[in-house]
Design an enzyme around this catalytic site. Structure first.
Site, mmCIF file in Angstrom:
data_model
loop_
_atom_site.group_PDB
_atom_site.id
_atom_site.type_symbol
_atom_site.label_atom_id
_atom_site.label_comp_id
_atom_site.label_asym_id
_atom_site.label_seq_id
_atom_site.Cartn_x
_atom_site.Cartn_y
_atom_site.Cartn_z
ATOM 1 N N ASP A 46 26.462 18.983 15.986
ATOM 2 C CA ASP A 46 27.859 18.555 16.112
ATOM 3 C C ASP A 46 28.155 17.260 15.350
ATOM 4 O OD1 ASP A 46 27.915 20.677 17.960
ATOM 5 O OD2 ASP A 46 27.456 19.329 19.619
ATOM 6 N N GLU A 75 36.956 25.810 19.203
ATOM 7 C CA GLU A 75 36.493 24.527 19.738
ATOM 8 C C GLU A 75 36.318 23.539 18.586
ATOM 9 O OE1 GLU A 75 32.846 25.510 21.693
ATOM 10 O OE2 GLU A 75 31.873 26.204 19.863
#
Length: 499
Positions: free
Chosen positions: A14, A170
């Site tokens: 991420d 997301e």
């Protein structure tokens, strides 16, 4: 220059990036590990060095008994008017929040909470002074305006995009480019169908027009050593070129299994005539790519050996959840890392005496010299190859029924297999040889040759088998049910990558 992906190997998922002048900064998720959110620095986007963590105190990051793959999700790093802001989610904790600092090496502020729920929060500082806060929940991307000083919501949360049709929209990041708002998100789940998509609007709250060539990034259904690319962030270099960092995985063999975790990859970004981005080679990322036209800046290589002669642990070392202060010390016996075991074992969700670092290379040698003379049955200390509490391989010295033994244990779900050999008194050198498809485990005492005690498959510690969002750690640990735990003295620890 050409460079080799990943630019940051090992469990660093991420990624989020920002530029300040000629300097680049990047953060990644840390989940149940402490300190939280490692932060890296680069001058050329290819060569990175860790400069600290954003969350270094229990006040900033309370992990308690957070489940494996809970804790810190998907940080976003932004810079505005002299301040760095890092927004993230503590899943199982306080939810969405951000911290700030003027020095990215830290310290960072206390958490400033934002009431908007969801995960993967992000920030956009608009030209007019407004600050927009995005997060993912209920199958879409939600946004509100906030007061950046207090975190208070100035508007209600509004759904602004549900994506291009992929599962699990997301990881939103909102950018203002040439007067338009570009919303980039991940879709498809952080698995083999992962992808990155884009939409744009003239208003931060939409409506958003989907990019006609979505996905702008995906390695799905490709015969590639790199899979599951997505969860990207954009940065514009000082020469005007655009670049993306994203996560991806490197499966070892077929059927696909990966155990190093999700890593940081880099690719160029090009723009179409009608103003839409494309990442890498027509949306694909390769192991060897052309890098930025920036002066190369290399950082010193980390030494193979940590002899624990410093007053603080190196930045690569982390704990499993918040550590008990009494479970470890660099001062109790200078020149040694001392671990005091507690009743929390590697099979438990809790805070064992555990000091570990990420496995970042398919092939490497991990060694440690340990003095440990357990006085009570059940006391144990050694090395672990750790994915989570249900999947780990342990090489340890243990006392059982009055005997001191060397144990190699493979814990794979509900199955446990152990090898045991008698162990003499004195220093023992523990070794784990990491190979792409297996871990080979051995030991030697000062008056003996090396003894091979067993091996375990890497794929049994892979995400595909063990589940979760993390990668393998190599750690020193100790366990004791006695109130007077026998200390384990680690003289040194080697991490030696093998090209």
């Amino acid at each position: 220059m050409q460079f080799i992906n990943p630019v940051i190997p090992g469990f660093h998922p991420d990624p989020s990036i920002c530029r300040v002048g000629d300097d680049y900064y990047l953060v990644t998720s840390s989940f149940e590990y402490f300190p939280g959110v490692p932060i890296f620095h680069s001058k050329d986007l290819v060569h990175w060095r860790q400069i600290g963590h954003c969350l270094t105190t229990e006040d900033q990051l309370s992990l308690g008994n957070v489940r494996s793959s809970g804790g810190i999700y998907a940080p976003t790093l932004r810079y505005h008017k002299g301040w760095f802001y890092m927004a993230t989610t503590n899943v199982g904790g306080i939810g969405n929040f951000y911290v700030k600092t003027m020095n990215p090496e830290g310290p960072w502020s206390k958490p400033i909470q934002v009431a908007q729920d969801g995960i993967d929060p992000s920030l956009l500082f608009d030209d007019d002074g407004r600050v927009y806060f995005q997060s993912a929940r209920n199958g879409g991307i939600y946004q509100c305006e906030i007061d950046i000083e207090t975190g208070s919501m100035l508007t209600e949360s509004r759904l602004i995009w549900t994506g291009s049709g992929g599962a699990h929209p997301e990881a939103p990041h909102l950018f203002k480019i040439n007067g338009q708002y570009y919303l980039m998100i991940a879709e498809g789940g952080t698995e083999y169908g992962h992808m990155e998509t884009m939409a744009r609007s003239d208003d931060p709250f939409g409506p958003y027009e989907s990019c006609p060539h979505n996905p702008i990034l995906s390695n799905r259904s490709m015969d590639s050593k790199i899979q599951a690319t997505g969860h990207a962030d954009l940065v514009q270099a000082q020469d005007g070129s655009w670049w993306a960092v994203c996560l991806g995985i490197r499966p070892v063999s077929y059927p696909y299994r990966h155990h190093l975790g999700r890593e940081v990859f880099l690719a160029n970004v090009t723009w179409t005539a009608d103003g839409w981005p494309m990442v890498g080679d027509c949306g694909h990322i390769h192991p060897l790519m052309e890098g930025p036209n920036l002066p190369e800046v290399h950082w010193p290589e980390k030494p193979v050996r940590d002899d624990f002669n410093q007053s603080r642990l190196g930045m690569e070392w982390t704990f499993l959840r918040n550590p008990h202060p009494s479970c470890w010390s660099l001062e109790e016996r200078p020149g040694y890392l001392v671990l005091h075991g507690n009743s929390t074992s590697l099979n438990d969700i809790g805070s064992p005496a555990f000091v570990g670092r990420r496995l970042c290379h398919f092939t490497s040698h991990i060694r440690a010299a340990m003095e440990f003379e357990p006085l009570h049955d059940g006391e144990e200390a050694g090395l672990t190859v750790y994915m989570n509490e249900k999947y780990h391989y342990d090489l340890a010295v243990r006392r059982d029924e009055g005997r001191k033994v060397v144990v190699f244990r493979r814990t794979v779900g509900s199955m446990k297999v152990e090898e045991r050999l008698d162990c003499p008194e004195g220093v023992i050198e523990l070794q784990i040889k990491a190979l792409p498809e297996r871990f080979e485990v051995s030991f030697r005492t000062m008056d003996s040759k090396r003894v091979e005690i067993g091996w375990g498959e890497t794929h049994l510690l892979s995400t595909e088998v063990a589940s979760g969002f993390t990668g393998v750690f190599m750690a020193m640990y100790a366990v004791s049910e006695s109130e007077q735990a026998t200390p384990a003295y680690f003289d040194w620890f080697d991490y030696e990558p093998v090209n």
